[in-house]
Design an enzyme around this catalytic site. Structure first.
Site, PDB file in Angstrom:
ATOM      1  N   ASN A   1      68.378 103.704  94.578  1.00  0.00           N
ATOM      2  CA  ASN A   1      69.130 104.808  95.203  1.00  0.00           C
ATOM      3  C   ASN A   1      70.441 104.352  95.847  1.00  0.00           C
ATOM      4  O   ASN A   1      71.448 105.052  95.771  1.00  0.00           O
ATOM      5  CB  ASN A   1      68.269 105.485  96.268  1.00  0.00           C
ATOM      6  CG  ASN A   1      67.069 106.176  95.665  1.00  0.00           C
ATOM      7  OD1 ASN A   1      67.208 107.102  94.867  1.00  0.00           O
ATOM      8  ND2 ASN A   1      65.879 105.705  96.015  1.00  0.00           N
TER       9      ASN A   1
ATOM     10  N   SER B   1      76.267 101.402 107.093  1.00  0.00           N
ATOM     11  CA  SER B   1      75.364 101.537 108.251  1.00  0.00           C
ATOM     12  C   SER B   1      75.488 100.378 109.218  1.00  0.00           C
ATOM     13  O   SER B   1      75.818  99.247 108.837  1.00  0.00           O
ATOM     14  CB  SER B   1      73.916 101.588 107.745  1.00  0.00           C
ATOM     15  OG  SER B   1      72.997 101.478 108.806  1.00  0.00           O
TER      16      SER B   1
ATOM     17  N   TYR C   1      67.387  97.439 103.588  1.00  0.00           N
ATOM     18  CA  TYR C   1      68.272  98.621 103.605  1.00  0.00           C
ATOM     19  C   TYR C   1      69.693  98.189 103.994  1.00  0.00           C
ATOM     20  O   TYR C   1      70.680  98.587 103.354  1.00  0.00           O
ATOM     21  CB  TYR C   1      67.700  99.642 104.595  1.00  0.00           C
ATOM     22  CG  TYR C   1      68.674 100.689 105.057  1.00  0.00           C
ATOM     23  CD1 TYR C   1      69.072 101.726 104.210  1.00  0.00           C
ATOM     24  CD2 TYR C   1      69.209 100.650 106.356  1.00  0.00           C
ATOM     25  CE1 TYR C   1      69.970 102.693 104.657  1.00  0.00           C
ATOM     26  CE2 TYR C   1      70.089 101.610 106.799  1.00  0.00           C
ATOM     27  CZ  TYR C   1      70.478 102.636 105.943  1.00  0.00           C
ATOM     28  OH  TYR C   1      71.368 103.583 106.374  1.00  0.00           O
TER      29      TYR C   1
ATOM     30  N   LYS D   1      73.392  98.337 102.005  1.00  0.00           N
ATOM     31  CA  LYS D   1      74.640  98.914 102.527  1.00  0.00           C
ATOM     32  C   LYS D   1      75.777  97.886 102.442  1.00  0.00           C
ATOM     33  O   LYS D   1      76.912  98.227 102.089  1.00  0.00           O
ATOM     34  CB  LYS D   1      74.435  99.397 103.964  1.00  0.00           C
ATOM     35  CG  LYS D   1      73.543 100.627 104.047  1.00  0.00           C
ATOM     36  CD  LYS D   1      74.191 101.790 103.330  1.00  0.00           C
ATOM     37  CE  LYS D   1      73.316 103.006 103.202  1.00  0.00           C
ATOM     38  NZ  LYS D   1      73.957 104.127 102.508  1.00  0.00           N
TER      39      LYS D   1
HETATM   40  N1  LIG Z   1      71.794 109.467 109.968  1.00  0.00           N
HETATM   41  C1  LIG Z   1      72.296 108.338 110.448  1.00  0.00           C
HETATM   42  O1  LIG Z   1      72.324 108.122 111.687  1.00  0.00           O
HETATM   43  C2  LIG Z   1      72.850 107.296 109.520  1.00  0.00           C
HETATM   44  C3  LIG Z   1      72.986 107.509 108.164  1.00  0.00           C
HETATM   45  N2  LIG Z   1      73.555 106.537 107.370  1.00  0.00           N
HETATM   46  C4  LIG Z   1      73.730 106.760 105.932  1.00  0.00           C
HETATM   47  O2  LIG Z   1      74.256 108.043 105.710  1.00  0.00           O
HETATM   48  C5  LIG Z   1      73.738 108.590 104.518  1.00  0.00           C
HETATM   49  C6  LIG Z   1      73.100 109.945 104.806  1.00  0.00           C
HETATM   50  O3  LIG Z   1      72.070 109.737 105.741  1.00  0.00           O
HETATM   51  P1  LIG Z   1      71.219 110.957 106.306  1.00  0.00           P
HETATM   52  O4  LIG Z   1      71.972 112.221 106.138  1.00  0.00           O
HETATM   53  O5  LIG Z   1      70.746 110.568 107.650  1.00  0.00           O
HETATM   54  O6  LIG Z   1      69.971 110.927 105.320  1.00  0.00           O
HETATM   55  P2  LIG Z   1      69.111 112.165 104.784  1.00  0.00           P
HETATM   56  O7  LIG Z   1      67.871 111.585 104.218  1.00  0.00           O
HETATM   57  O8  LIG Z   1      69.024 113.215 105.832  1.00  0.00           O
HETATM   58  O9  LIG Z   1      70.039 112.720 103.609  1.00  0.00           O
HETATM   59  C7  LIG Z   1      70.202 112.021 102.403  1.00  0.00           C
HETATM   60  C8  LIG Z   1      70.350 113.056 101.303  1.00  0.00           C
HETATM   61  O10 LIG Z   1      70.598 112.343 100.086  1.00  0.00           O
HETATM   62  C9  LIG Z   1      69.754 112.867  99.084  1.00  0.00           C
HETATM   63  N3  LIG Z   1      69.448 111.775  98.153  1.00  0.00           N
HETATM   64  C10 LIG Z   1      68.779 110.638  98.425  1.00  0.00           C
HETATM   65  N4  LIG Z   1      68.705 109.874  97.341  1.00  0.00           N
HETATM   66  C11 LIG Z   1      69.361 110.536  96.352  1.00  0.00           C
HETATM   67  C12 LIG Z   1      69.615 110.260  94.998  1.00  0.00           C
HETATM   68  N5  LIG Z   1      69.160 109.132  94.409  1.00  0.00           N
HETATM   69  N6  LIG Z   1      70.319 111.155  94.273  1.00  0.00           N
HETATM   70  C13 LIG Z   1      70.763 112.306  94.837  1.00  0.00           C
HETATM   71  N7  LIG Z   1      70.528 112.630  96.124  1.00  0.00           N
HETATM   72  C14 LIG Z   1      69.829 111.750  96.864  1.00  0.00           C
HETATM   73  C15 LIG Z   1      68.517 113.397  99.790  1.00  0.00           C
HETATM   74  O11 LIG Z   1      67.888 114.423  99.043  1.00  0.00           O
HETATM   75  C16 LIG Z   1      69.098 113.888 101.110  1.00  0.00           C
HETATM   76  O12 LIG Z   1      69.442 115.264 101.066  1.00  0.00           O
HETATM   77  C17 LIG Z   1      72.755 107.575 103.960  1.00  0.00           C
HETATM   78  O13 LIG Z   1      73.395 106.816 102.956  1.00  0.00           O
HETATM   79  C18 LIG Z   1      72.438 106.713 105.152  1.00  0.00           C
HETATM   80  O14 LIG Z   1      72.099 105.401 104.764  1.00  0.00           O
HETATM   81  C19 LIG Z   1      73.996 105.351 107.874  1.00  0.00           C
HETATM   82  C20 LIG Z   1      73.841 105.075 109.206  1.00  0.00           C
HETATM   83  C21 LIG Z   1      73.260 106.014 110.139  1.00  0.00           C
HETATM   84  O1  LIG Z   2      71.362 103.465 109.064  1.00  0.00           O
HETATM   85  C1  LIG Z   2      70.671 104.133 109.808  1.00  0.00           C
HETATM   86  O2  LIG Z   2      70.761 103.911 111.134  1.00  0.00           O
HETATM   87  C2  LIG Z   2      70.274 104.874 112.079  1.00  0.00           C
HETATM   88  C3  LIG Z   2      70.112 104.159 113.416  1.00  0.00           C
HETATM   89  O3  LIG Z   2      69.218 103.089 113.253  1.00  0.00           O
HETATM   90  P1  LIG Z   2      67.954 102.908 114.208  1.00  0.00           P
HETATM   91  O4  LIG Z   2      67.297 101.638 113.726  1.00  0.00           O
HETATM   92  O5  LIG Z   2      68.496 102.790 115.597  1.00  0.00           O
HETATM   93  O6  LIG Z   2      67.097 104.146 114.055  1.00  0.00           O
HETATM   94  C4  LIG Z   2      68.951 105.469 111.589  1.00  0.00           C
HETATM   95  O7  LIG Z   2      68.468 106.431 112.510  1.00  0.00           O
HETATM   96  C5  LIG Z   2      69.213 106.093 110.233  1.00  0.00           C
HETATM   97  O8  LIG Z   2      68.024 106.680 109.714  1.00  0.00           O
HETATM   98  C6  LIG Z   2      69.647 105.017 109.274  1.00  0.00           C
HETATM   99  O9  LIG Z   2      70.022 105.620 108.043  1.00  0.00           O
END
Ligand SMILES: NC(=O)C1=CN([C@@H]2O[C@H](COP(=O)(O)OP(=O)(O)OC[C@H]3O[C@@H](n4cnc5c(N)ncnc54)[C@H](O)[C@@H]3O)[C@@H](O)[C@H]2O)C=CC1
Ligand SMILES: O=C1O[C@H](COP(=O)(O)O)[C@@H](O)[C@H](O)[C@H]1O
Length: 262
Positions: free
Chosen positions: A90, A115, A152, A156
């Site tokens: 992914n 990340s 993970y 990234k």
């Molecule tokens: N939420 C956070 O605090 C952080 C998020 N990130 C990064 O930001 C991005 C989004 O994270 P979130 O919105 O929290 O995750 P999330 O899980 O809420 O959203 C990810 C979306 O991507 C879709 N998805 C996953 N794999 C897929 C694939 N192979 N093909 C098509 N769609 C796919 C899922 O269906 C989902 O809707 C990720 O890459 C994550 O690693 C990085 C650091 C922190």
């Molecule tokens: O990359 C990500 O980081 C956030 C924050 O990390 P955490 O270890 O403090 O939870 C995480 O919530 C998120 O799911 C992840 O995609």
């Protein structure tokens, strides 16, 4: 009319933070492997702009990317504990598929959701918890080498390097946003590390808006709010992108009501 901006992972947390604030800012194409309910679609985005596909599906990805000026690539496995087979497919293969399609179809800018976990191993026992506190001066600024916390984080860091390759060999503008901890309404409670790297919803949307609008070559920036407590510098994001965050985890004692705009 401007060419559209493609948002992958549009149905997730980061995608929804962006769309909630920027729904009318750009012409959007949205991609996610899960169907998007109407509640997740901003006004003005209709069924023709929504694509349900896996990002490793090369033919569909090319079709969706073709004609876009920018890609905000969020789709992937976001779990810090995700196993290797999932992040390989992914996060690494998926990101390479998106980048290859972007250069082949003439996309100008590629914004990659990296990340904090790409550099989590800088948080050594000797530095923590002091580095999470206001009076500590330790800073990561994006020029340091990756030190991933987990597989993970390795995925990234690999996405950042893939972007470097496509920038150097194909002249694609690439910005990697090392997102901190996105939470809605208020910073994480009883979690100093999370408060130091809090990213509010509105600052998240503003930062990604700047990534679409600013001019740059290849960049690594940190995606956090203007927190007093922080160990990530946001100077590069301010300087290159014009990022101007509105929120600061220090303004929260933990007793406030939840303001859904942040
Ligand atoms: N939420 C956070 O605090 C952080 C998020 N990130 C990064 O930001 C991005 C989004 O994270 P979130 O919105 O929290 O995750 P999330 O899980 O809420 O959203 C990810 C979306 O991507 C879709 N998805 C996953 N794999 C897929 C694939 N192979 N093909 C098509 N769609 C796919 C899922 O269906 C989902 O809707 C990720 O890459 C994550 O690693 C990085 C650091 C922190
Ligand atoms: O990359 C990500 O980081 C956030 C924050 O990390 P955490 O270890 O403090 O939870 C995480 O919530 C998120 O799911 C992840 O995609």
């Amino acid at each position: 009319m401007d060419e559209p901006v493609l948002l992958t992972g549009a149905g997730g947390r980061v995608g929804q933070a962006i769309l909630r604030h920027l729904g009318e800012r750009f012409e959007w194409r949205l991609l996610d492997r899960e169907p998007l309910s109407n509640a997740k679609l901003p006004a003005g985005v209709d069924a023709d702009d929504v694509f349900i596909s896996d990002i490793t599906d090369d033919a569909t990805v090319r079709h969706v990317v073709d004609g876009c000026r920018a890609v905000i690539h969020l789709a992937g496995d976001p779990r810090p504990e995700a196993p290797w087979d999932s992040v390989l497919q992914n996060n690494i293969d998926g990101t390479q598929t998106m980048l290859e399609a972007a250069v082949d179809t003439g996309v100008e800018k590629f914004v990659f959701a990296s990340s904090n976990h790409a550099v989590g191993a800088y948080e050594t026992d000797a530095r923590t918890p002091d580095m999470y506190r206001t009076d500590d001066e330790f800073r990561l600024d994006g020029t340091e080498l990756p030190r991933p916390s987990n597989l993970y984080g390795v995925s990234k860091a690999t996405g950042e390097v893939l972007g470097r390759y496509y920038h150097d060999h194909h002249d694609l503008s690439v910005v990697n946003v090392r997102i901190g901890n996105l939470t809605e309404g208020h910073p994480p409670i009883d979690y100093e590390r999370g408060q130091a790297m809090w990213l509010s919803y509105r600052d998240c949307a503003h930062l990604f808006e700047r990534c679409v609008l600013a001019d740059y070559d290849y960049e690594i920036v940190y995606g956090i709010s203007g927190n007093d407590r922080r160990y990530y510098s946001i100077e590069r994001a301010r300087e290159v992108l014009g990022y101007d965050p509105q929120d600061n985890s220090a303004e929260w004692s933990g007793d406030e009501h939840v303001d859904g705009d942040r």
